[in-house]
Write a protein that holds these residues in place. Structure first.
Motif, mmCIF file in Angstrom:
data_model
loop_
_atom_site.group_PDB
_atom_site.id
_atom_site.type_symbol
_atom_site.label_atom_id
_atom_site.label_comp_id
_atom_site.label_asym_id
_atom_site.label_seq_id
_atom_site.Cartn_x
_atom_site.Cartn_y
_atom_site.Cartn_z
ATOM 1 N N UNK B 96 0.679 -1.023 0.400
ATOM 2 C CA UNK B 96 0.388 -0.136 0.075
ATOM 3 C C UNK B 96 0.812 1.445 -0.098
ATOM 4 N N UNK B 97 1.127 2.307 -0.945
ATOM 5 C CA UNK B 97 1.828 2.930 -1.305
ATOM 6 C C UNK B 97 1.642 4.140 -0.319
ATOM 7 N N UNK B 98 -0.007 4.160 -0.753
ATOM 8 C CA UNK B 98 -0.788 5.459 0.036
ATOM 9 C C UNK B 98 -2.223 5.448 0.659
ATOM 10 N N UNK B 99 -1.993 5.350 1.517
ATOM 11 C CA UNK B 99 -4.282 5.324 1.780
ATOM 12 C C UNK B 99 -4.134 6.560 3.380
ATOM 13 N N UNK B 128 19.505 12.351 2.068
ATOM 14 C CA UNK B 128 19.176 12.644 3.291
ATOM 15 C C UNK B 128 17.474 12.724 2.604
ATOM 16 N N UNK B 129 16.530 11.789 1.739
ATOM 17 C CA UNK B 129 14.966 11.251 1.376
ATOM 18 C C UNK B 129 14.798 9.618 3.100
ATOM 19 N N UNK B 130 15.101 9.965 3.795
ATOM 20 C CA UNK B 130 14.908 9.596 5.050
ATOM 21 C C UNK B 130 13.197 8.793 5.233
ATOM 22 N N UNK B 131 12.209 9.213 5.352
ATOM 23 C CA UNK B 131 11.176 9.105 5.722
ATOM 24 C C UNK B 131 10.254 7.525 5.018
ATOM 25 N N UNK B 132 10.872 7.837 4.265
ATOM 26 C CA UNK B 132 10.453 6.019 3.677
ATOM 27 C C UNK B 132 10.814 4.999 3.325
ATOM 28 N N UNK B 133 10.568 3.900 3.342
ATOM 29 C CA UNK B 133 11.730 2.896 3.135
ATOM 30 C C UNK B 133 11.998 2.401 1.747
ATOM 31 N N UNK B 134 12.509 2.026 1.276
ATOM 32 C CA UNK B 134 13.515 1.786 -0.403
ATOM 33 C C UNK B 134 12.713 0.464 -0.574
ATOM 34 N N UNK B 135 12.302 0.516 -1.881
ATOM 35 C CA UNK B 135 11.751 -0.524 -2.264
ATOM 36 C C UNK B 135 12.712 -1.266 -3.022
ATOM 37 N N UNK B 145 9.725 4.091 -3.347
ATOM 38 C CA UNK B 145 9.601 4.129 -1.711
ATOM 39 C C UNK B 145 8.525 2.775 -1.377
ATOM 40 N N UNK B 146 8.535 2.512 -0.449
ATOM 41 C CA UNK B 146 7.297 1.399 0.205
ATOM 42 C C UNK B 146 6.072 3.024 0.860
ATOM 43 N N UNK B 147 4.875 2.438 1.340
ATOM 44 C CA UNK B 147 3.631 3.381 2.071
ATOM 45 C C UNK B 147 4.984 3.383 3.673
ATOM 46 N N UNK B 148 4.652 4.884 4.355
ATOM 47 C CA UNK B 148 4.980 5.015 5.321
ATOM 48 C C UNK B 148 3.833 4.627 6.047
ATOM 49 N N UNK B 149 4.135 4.699 7.081
ATOM 50 C CA UNK B 149 2.357 5.245 7.918
ATOM 51 C C UNK B 149 3.127 6.490 9.046
ATOM 52 N N UNK B 150 2.007 7.031 8.946
ATOM 53 C CA UNK B 150 2.608 9.234 9.930
ATOM 54 C C UNK B 150 1.227 9.660 9.865
ATOM 55 N N UNK B 151 1.669 9.821 11.052
ATOM 56 C CA UNK B 151 1.318 11.246 11.315
ATOM 57 C C UNK B 151 1.837 12.029 10.475
#
Lengths: 267, 405
Positions: B96-99, B128-135, B145-151
């Motif tokens: 799930x890239x985005x939800x 410096x791109x760090x929020x999402x994990x690399x696919x 990149x893999x979808x990252x759960x976040x607020x």
């Protein structure tokens, strides 16, 4: 009310030369050209903001066509060039790609590109204005906000064009080094100061493109916008037509709709 | 819990969210659904260095995007992706890239759910791109990149934007499996991931970022605290005859900077970070320029010239990385025709060892809704001490067709 004094009379006399009356004081072709451009610009002042949808039709010399649909938002900025946001809906592979432009009266415009696949905002170099806008015959300088200060002017003649009296003037880019043009010749109608036709001359001074503007409608009883802008490249035989629709003025846009945060959420 | 079960959990949550939104969309103003279907084939020019590797592979992927404007300033978007690969079972994967639910007004923006965030400025290496994990199984360049759960909270102001991120779940990097090409000499066993934090994937990572535009400069500055996205690969022995690498995810603090600047016809870009928390603190930087020649040879074609350099303080061999002290250059040709033909040629060369990676990417549209991508990479003079040595026999040509509707 103050009585008419000698002092105020002297003031009026001193001021007179600065308000040239065409019939009395001779106006140079350069002054008249500038006056036409300024009047055209003045008549469009105060629109605030508008949104519109555009279909861009590219055609090559064999008649092969390709279409792009683009949504546009424009914000008037007092004392400087407009801010604008363009979002692509088609072709599907560039859907969501967006351009944010801050145009300036003097100096280079500022421009950012949003790439939806990477969610990336990239700054683009806007110094070189002659590059093609998304493969079309419109260059960045054609599509950018037309600020009076970006050109110098020279009135050429008055004539009849499509049955209406028009002014014909030449204009020359101030930033000649980075413009694709040596000059433009513009046809502007005398009644409403609307741009009807432009001929673009390349840096070698030969005719490159002709733009024709059709289907003007007036919005809010003041602002004229065209339904169709067609540009033909005489050197390559290619053409691009922009068809505009759904103009909507004073929709309540502000600076906050034109920053990198809003650019990242465009759809 | 494996990443796969978590993925199913996302899928379920996403599905429930979606049903919920459909139920309450009486005043729906905009709903869009877009699908992308792609087919790709790899041709490797040499036999693989390791057993079970093949010289060619085929794969197909689907990407479904849904966007719904619930209210003018309240949006839902979702992107689900799945790939089936003929060769590598690790590359057969979904995500799930985005939800995400997005609410915004003039003063703030709040995003809740699974999302994608990009930080950075340079073209070759994204430090410096760090929020999402690399696919990693998707693309060698690390841009998938893999979808990252976040607020994710954004506060835009006239003087810039302040952002805060709470990242409640960690995504593990994907790695090619034993049959896959473009991998490390020993395969990475993602089921044997090890964490420094006892909370493992549930460690709550935090990040703060400030971005601003000052005249001709765009600047971003951030601090990240949490689980490193790039694992250290440890040698592990499953059985006397079976060696593999285990990803080890450490806790780090990272301060990063990215910069884009226009100067006349030039565009300058730079990125840098300083990281603490691993056995030694270190820094890394990449910077360079882009210069565009517009309308070359009296045509509509634009030619961009790119030059970049990357330096990583771990250069002393403490923890080898591919990009330690490398110079990169590239040419980007935009033909500006109806079919949007683009050709990118890039060369990355390690200054010490001379190991060179050459990549060509060409792309054009076919009609209105098909895109054709041709990529090729060549690994030249690969030094046996270079961490990228494992790629030495993996020169490949990749052809991809993407349909959009």
């Amino acid at each position: 009310m103050k009585p008419f004094s000698l002092k105020t009379f002297t003031c009026y006399c001193l001021l007179l030369p600065f308000f040239p009356i065409p019939s009395v004081i001779a106006e140079t072709p350069e002054e008249k050209g500038l006056a036409i451009a300024m009047e055209s610009d003045r008549r469009d002042e105060g629109f605030g903001d508008y949104t519109a949808n555009m279909t861009m039709i590219l055609k090559n010399k064999h008649g092969k066509e390709s279409k792009r649909s683009i949504r546009n938002k424009t914000l008037e900025v007092k004392g400087d060039g407009d801010k604008s946001l363009s979002v692509f809906d088609t072709p599907r592979d560039v859907k969501g790609t967006a351009f944010l432009t801050f145009s300036h009266k003097v100096g280079d415009d500022e421009q950012w590109l949003y790439l939806p696949a990477l969610k990336r905002v990239k700054r683009i170099n806007s110094r070189n204005k002659s590059g093609s806008f998304m493969g079309s015959e419109f260059s960045y300088e054609d599509i950018a906000s037309q600020e009076v200060e970006k050109y110098t002017y020279k009135f050429i003649r008055e004539e009849e064009f499509q049955g209406q009296p028009v002014y014909v003037s030449e204009s020359y880019p101030v930033d000649a080094k980075n413009s694709g043009y040596s000059k433009r010749i513009s046809w502007v109608d005398k009644a409403e100061y609307r741009l009807l036709k432009v001929e673009f001359y390349d840096r070698k001074k030969s005719l490159l493109k002709t733009l024709t503007v059709d289907g003007y409608h007036q919005y809010l009883n003041k602002y004229w916008r065209a339904d169709s802008m067609s540009i033909v490249n005489h050197q390559t035989g290619k053409s691009t037509t922009l068809l505009w629709k759904d103009y909507s003025f004073q929709t309540g846009l502000s600076d906050k709709d034109f920053n990198s945060t809003s650019l990242k959420r465009v759809r | 819990m494996s990443d796969n079960t978590i993925f199913q959990k996302y899928l379920l949550t996403g599905g429930i969210c979606l049903c919920f939104l459909f139920l309450f969309n009486c005043n729906s103003s905009a709903f869009e659904a877009d699908t992308e279907l792609s087919v790709q084939g790899f041709l490797f020019l040499e036999n693989g260095a390791w057993p079970h590797q093949e010289s060619y592979s085929a794969s197909t992927a689907v990407d479904l995007e849904i966007y719904h404007e619930i209210l003018n300033n309240f949006h839902f978007s979702m992107e689900a992706f799945y790939r089936i690969d003929s060769l590598d079972k690790e590359r057969t994967h979904g995500d799930i890239r985005v939800a995400e639910l997005l609410y915004f007004n003039d003063n703030l923006e709040i995003m809740l759910g699974v999302g994608r965030v990009f930080w950075g400025a340079t073209e070759f290496v994204h430090l410096v791109d760090i929020i999402n994990q690399t696919d990693q199984v998707e693309e060698l360049d690390g841009e998938e990149k893999l979808g990252q759960p976040m607020i994710h909270l954004t506060v835009p102001r006239n003087w810039g934007a302040v952002e805060a991120f709470v990242l409640p779940w960690f995504r593990e990097r994907t790695f090619p499996g034993e049959n896959g090409r473009l991998r490390t000499p020993l395969p990475v066993d993602t089921d044997r991931a090890v964490y420094e934090s006892g909370a493992e994937q549930s460690h709550i990572d935090l990040a703060f970022r400030y971005t601003t535009t000052m005249g001709n400069t765009d600047l971003g500055l951030y601090y990240f605290n949490g689980t490193a996205r790039d694992p250290v690969l440890l040698l592990s022995q499953n059985s006397p005859s079976n060696l593999s690498l285990s990803p080890f995810y450490e806790q780090i603090g990272q301060t990063g900077l990215d910069l884009q600047m226009t100067a006349g016809e030039w565009l300058f870009k730079g990125e840098a970070y300083y990281r603490t928390g691993q056995s030694r603190s270190y820094g890394a930087t990449t910077f360079g320029f882009e210069y565009t020649l517009v309308g070359i040879a009296e045509t509509m074609m634009d030619l961009g010239i790119l030059g970049e350099y990357v330096y990583d303080d771990r250069d002393d061999g403490w923890l080898p990385t591919i990009y330690e002290n490398d110079i990169m250059c590239g040419l980007r040709l935009a033909v500006n025709d109806m079919d949007d033909l683009n050709i990118l040629l890039g060369v990355i060369r390690d200054i010490h060892s001379g190991s060179t990676i050459m990549a060509i990417e060409a792309s054009r549209r076919l009609g209105e809704a098909i895109r054709l991508n041709l990529d090729a990479s060549f690994f030249i003079n690969m030094d046996s001490h270079d961490p990228a040595f494992g790629l030495a026999r993996d020169d490949f040509i990749k052809l991809e067709i993407v349909w959009y509707w």
